[in-house]
Design a protein around this motif. Structure first.
Motif, short mmCIF file in Angstrom:
data_model
loop_
_atom_site.label_atom_id
_atom_site.label_comp_id
_atom_site.label_asym_id
_atom_site.label_seq_id
_atom_site.Cartn_x
_atom_site.Cartn_y
_atom_site.Cartn_z
N ALA A 1 3.53 7.74 -10.97
CA ALA A 1 2.73 8.18 -9.72
C ALA A 1 2.11 6.98 -8.80
O ALA A 1 2.24 6.80 -7.62
N LEU A 2 1.63 6.21 -9.69
CA LEU A 2 1.22 4.84 -9.50
C LEU A 2 1.92 3.80 -8.62
O LEU A 2 1.96 3.41 -7.27
N PHE A 3 3.15 3.98 -9.17
CA PHE A 3 4.33 2.90 -8.45
C PHE A 3 4.77 3.58 -7.36
O PHE A 3 5.14 2.89 -6.31
N TRP A 4 4.91 4.95 -7.30
CA TRP A 4 5.42 5.53 -6.01
C TRP A 4 4.67 5.76 -5.21
O TRP A 4 4.88 5.48 -3.97
N ARG A 5 3.04 5.73 -5.21
CA ARG A 5 2.16 5.59 -4.27
C ARG A 5 2.01 4.39 -3.56
O ARG A 5 2.08 3.88 -2.43
N ALA A 6 2.11 3.40 -4.39
CA ALA A 6 2.26 1.62 -4.01
C ALA A 6 3.54 1.56 -3.11
O ALA A 6 3.31 1.04 -2.09
N ALA A 7 4.67 2.25 -3.70
CA ALA A 7 5.94 1.73 -2.98
C ALA A 7 5.68 2.57 -1.46
O ALA A 7 6.17 1.84 -0.13
N GLY A 8 5.08 3.64 -1.28
CA GLY A 8 4.89 4.38 -0.15
C GLY A 8 3.86 3.86 1.00
O GLY A 8 4.12 3.72 2.13
N ARG A 9 2.91 3.14 0.31
CA ARG A 9 1.89 2.73 0.93
C ARG A 9 2.41 1.41 1.71
O ARG A 9 2.19 1.02 3.04
N SER A 10 3.38 0.51 1.08
CA SER A 10 3.79 -0.79 1.65
C SER A 10 4.65 -0.35 2.66
O SER A 10 4.72 -0.97 3.65
N ARG A 11 5.57 0.60 2.60
CA ARG A 11 6.24 1.00 3.64
C ARG A 11 5.59 1.44 4.85
O ARG A 11 5.81 0.97 6.22
N GLN B 1 2.47 -1.49 11.25
CA GLN B 1 2.45 -3.13 11.78
C GLN B 1 3.57 -3.30 12.85
O GLN B 1 3.24 -3.78 13.89
N ARG B 2 4.78 -2.87 12.59
CA ARG B 2 5.70 -2.91 13.56
C ARG B 2 5.40 -2.17 14.73
O ARG B 2 5.57 -2.31 15.92
N TYR C 1 -4.93 -5.31 19.41
CA TYR C 1 -3.87 -5.63 18.44
C TYR C 1 -4.47 -6.26 17.23
O TYR C 1 -4.40 -5.85 16.38
N ARG C 2 -5.27 -7.49 17.52
CA ARG C 2 -5.66 -8.18 16.58
C ARG C 2 -6.67 -7.42 15.59
O ARG C 2 -6.73 -7.44 14.49
N ARG C 3 -7.61 -6.57 16.41
CA ARG C 3 -8.55 -5.85 15.62
C ARG C 3 -7.77 -4.81 14.78
O ARG C 3 -8.07 -4.62 13.54
N SER C 4 -6.56 -4.02 15.40
CA SER C 4 -5.86 -3.20 14.49
C SER C 4 -5.22 -3.74 13.30
O SER C 4 -5.27 -3.06 12.28
N VAL C 5 -4.67 -4.77 13.46
CA VAL C 5 -3.97 -5.41 12.39
C VAL C 5 -5.11 -5.88 11.31
O VAL C 5 -4.65 -5.71 10.28
N GLU C 6 -6.09 -6.30 11.63
CA GLU C 6 -7.27 -6.75 10.79
C GLU C 6 -7.60 -5.32 10.07
O GLU C 6 -7.73 -5.43 8.88
N LEU C 7 -7.72 -4.31 10.81
CA LEU C 7 -8.21 -2.98 9.91
C LEU C 7 -7.08 -2.74 8.99
O LEU C 7 -7.32 -2.00 7.95
N LEU C 8 -5.88 -2.66 9.54
CA LEU C 8 -4.59 -2.46 8.64
C LEU C 8 -4.53 -3.18 7.37
O LEU C 8 -4.50 -2.68 6.29
#
Length: 74
Positions: free
Chosen positions: A27-37, A43-44, A60-67
Motif C-alpha cells: 500500500a505504501l509503495f502504491w501510494r508513493a507511486a500515485g503521488r509522484s504521478r 506541475q505540467r 505560478y511560482r507560489r503554486s509550484v512552491e505549495l506543490l
C-alpha cells in the motif's frame, strides 16, 4: 492428542502479522507511486497554464512552491 500447545497459536499469529505487514508495504509503495504521478501532472498543468498566460509568474511560482512543500493536495 493435541500436544501442539501455544506453538500453533504463535505460528498463526506471526503468519497473519507477515501478511498484514506485506499489505502495508504494498500500500505504501502504491501510494508513493500515485503521488509522484499526480505531482508531475500538477506541475505540467501549471506550466501549461503559465505558458498560455492564464496565470501570472507570481501565481505560478507560489503554486509550484505549495506543490513541492506538500501543502497543496487534491
Amino acid at each position: 492428542m493435541l500436544g501442539h500447545g501455544f506453538g500453533m497459536a504463535y505460528v498463526s499469529f506471526f503468519g497473519v502479522l507477515v501478511i498484514v505487514l506485506l499489505g502495508v508495504v504494498v500500500a505504501l509503495f502504491w501510494r508513493a507511486a500515485g503521488r509522484s504521478r499526480s505531482d508531475d501532472d500538477a506541475q505540467r498543468i501549471l506550466e501549461e497554464r503559465f505558458a498560455r498566460g492564464e496565470i501570472g509568474e507570481d501565481e505560478y511560482r507560489r503554486s509550484v512552491e505549495l506543490l513541492r512543500s506538500g501543502r497543496l493536495r487534491r
